[in-house]
Design an enzyme around this catalytic site. Sequence first.
Site, mmCIF file in Angstrom:
data_model
loop_
_atom_site.group_PDB
_atom_site.id
_atom_site.type_symbol
_atom_site.label_atom_id
_atom_site.label_comp_id
_atom_site.label_asym_id
_atom_site.label_seq_id
_atom_site.Cartn_x
_atom_site.Cartn_y
_atom_site.Cartn_z
ATOM 1 N N ASP A 174 0.811 -1.223 0.000
ATOM 2 C CA ASP A 174 0.000 0.000 0.000
ATOM 3 C C ASP A 174 0.844 1.271 0.000
ATOM 4 O O ASP A 174 0.326 2.360 0.247
ATOM 5 C CB ASP A 174 -0.952 -0.005 1.214
ATOM 6 C CG ASP A 174 -0.221 -0.264 2.526
ATOM 7 O OD1 ASP A 174 1.015 -0.325 2.515
ATOM 8 O OD2 ASP A 174 -0.906 -0.402 3.559
ATOM 9 N N TRP B 276 0.097 -8.466 13.830
ATOM 10 C CA TRP B 276 0.564 -7.120 13.500
ATOM 11 C C TRP B 276 1.591 -6.583 14.507
ATOM 12 O O TRP B 276 1.389 -6.665 15.714
ATOM 13 C CB TRP B 276 -0.641 -6.156 13.456
ATOM 14 C CG TRP B 276 -0.236 -4.793 12.983
ATOM 15 C CD1 TRP B 276 -0.190 -4.363 11.699
ATOM 16 C CD2 TRP B 276 0.227 -3.711 13.793
ATOM 17 N NE1 TRP B 276 0.280 -3.081 11.641
ATOM 18 C CE2 TRP B 276 0.541 -2.645 12.917
ATOM 19 C CE3 TRP B 276 0.421 -3.540 15.165
ATOM 20 C CZ2 TRP B 276 1.026 -1.418 13.364
ATOM 21 C CZ3 TRP B 276 0.916 -2.310 15.602
ATOM 22 C CH2 TRP B 276 1.207 -1.269 14.718
ATOM 23 N N ASP C 122 9.257 -5.143 12.211
ATOM 24 C CA ASP C 122 10.134 -4.120 11.632
ATOM 25 C C ASP C 122 11.082 -3.535 12.683
ATOM 26 O O ASP C 122 12.219 -3.169 12.387
ATOM 27 C CB ASP C 122 9.321 -3.014 10.939
ATOM 28 C CG ASP C 122 8.162 -2.508 11.789
ATOM 29 O OD1 ASP C 122 7.951 -3.014 12.900
ATOM 30 O OD2 ASP C 122 7.467 -1.578 11.325
ATOM 31 N N HIS D 14 -6.887 1.969 4.332
ATOM 32 C CA HIS D 14 -7.617 0.695 4.394
ATOM 33 C C HIS D 14 -7.845 0.301 5.843
ATOM 34 O O HIS D 14 -7.144 0.775 6.745
ATOM 35 C CB HIS D 14 -6.825 -0.411 3.680
ATOM 36 C CG HIS D 14 -5.457 -0.642 4.279
ATOM 37 N ND1 HIS D 14 -5.228 -1.573 5.249
ATOM 38 C CD2 HIS D 14 -4.267 -0.036 4.051
ATOM 39 C CE1 HIS D 14 -3.950 -1.540 5.583
ATOM 40 N NE2 HIS D 14 -3.340 -0.610 4.877
ATOM 41 N N ARG E 139 -7.835 -2.465 8.951
ATOM 42 C CA ARG E 139 -6.900 -3.545 9.338
ATOM 43 C C ARG E 139 -7.387 -4.871 8.752
ATOM 44 O O ARG E 139 -8.574 -5.180 8.777
ATOM 45 C CB ARG E 139 -6.831 -3.620 10.862
ATOM 46 C CG ARG E 139 -5.972 -4.738 11.427
ATOM 47 C CD ARG E 139 -4.481 -4.508 11.243
ATOM 48 N NE ARG E 139 -3.978 -3.370 11.993
ATOM 49 C CZ ARG E 139 -3.622 -3.442 13.283
ATOM 50 N NH1 ARG E 139 -3.689 -4.574 13.944
ATOM 51 N NH2 ARG E 139 -3.184 -2.362 13.908
#
Length: 375
Positions: free
Chosen positions: A221, A281, A285, A314, A316
Amino acid sequence: MSRLLLGVTLERICKAILLLCLIHFLILMILYFNVYAQHLDFFSRLGTKNSTRPHPYYNFSRPNGTAPSYTAPAGSTGELLPPSTGPESNQSISEKPLPPCPEDPPALVGPMLIEFKSAINLERVKKENPDVREGGKYIPSDCKAKQRVAIIIPFRYREHHLNYWLHYLHPILRRQRANYGIYIIIQNGDDTFNKGKLMNIGFLEALKEEPYDCFIFSDIDLVPMDDRNLYRCYNQPRHYITAMDKFGFRLPYVNYFGGVTGLSKAQFLKINGFSNEFWGWGGEDDDFYSRVTLTGMKVARPHIQIGKYRMIKHARDKHNEDNPQRFVKIRNTKMTMLKDGLNSLQYQVINKVKYPLYTNITVDVGKSPPMSAQG
Ligand code: BGN
């Protein structure tokens, strides 16, 4: 007497006119013969020694109406990797060697208008990018790119995002004269999403196809707003995002290393890739960032004007709920990174399809262990 004077004057005037006509005629003859001789490539070879020297960018076509190249302003950190030395798939030995692709590709346009309202038709995207080959691969035909770049995108349930991404990124990457391939790595089934595993799988599967030098891990995205943000690898791991609309054109925190990141093959191997243990989620990172810094590397980003991104809004995704374990996990990277990553990765490829604009690899990543077993 006056008649005689008039006669002499008239005679002189006539002579002067005759002389002028003669000079005029001579000039015309000289010009005529010079043009004719140039046409025969006779005088031109004597007088214009440099006329056959090509323009430095003689091989690159700049589309009509595009701006000249930009030089990245100071602050755009990082040095490019040394050129790759592997075999070239776009050049046979008998062919004339291509010039190296320029550091500042001349076709770049700079800031771009990015919007996610119009419907995207992939057949049209293919027509607009006719030189993209099966599997979403592209090799510049007019110069030799220094790096081979694999773009790895972890994916599930986001078909409409994929259309926007392809619509924007193919033209950008082609203008950047990148030698690249697009890999969409899809997690099969509806179990909890594992982004890190999909990234690791993308790395290994892409390498089975081509000897890539550089790996760019991108969310589906995220679209760059400036094509001077070069999708290449540098001598330090790169975070291509300096500002994102979602965060008011800033970053959520200084050590944020999500969204779009790029590492050379050696850099990715050095950190043992991503952790395979982040289910759901968040946090993978941050763990990735710690791996980079714990191995003595430093993240570099482009200048703020160049590193701007738009994110497609968007809700989740289902089966990607917040991972409650992430807070503990990101504190333990130093202990876990050597045994959790590329060297412990387990998966199965279920399906691999080469579409005109991308390669689709559907994989089974296994199931997340029960909460009680996650540490
Ligand atoms: C952070 C997330 C990242 C995410 C960014 C941006 C965590 C770990 C515990 C603090 N990190 O908070 O994964 O990319 O937000 O949304 O949740």
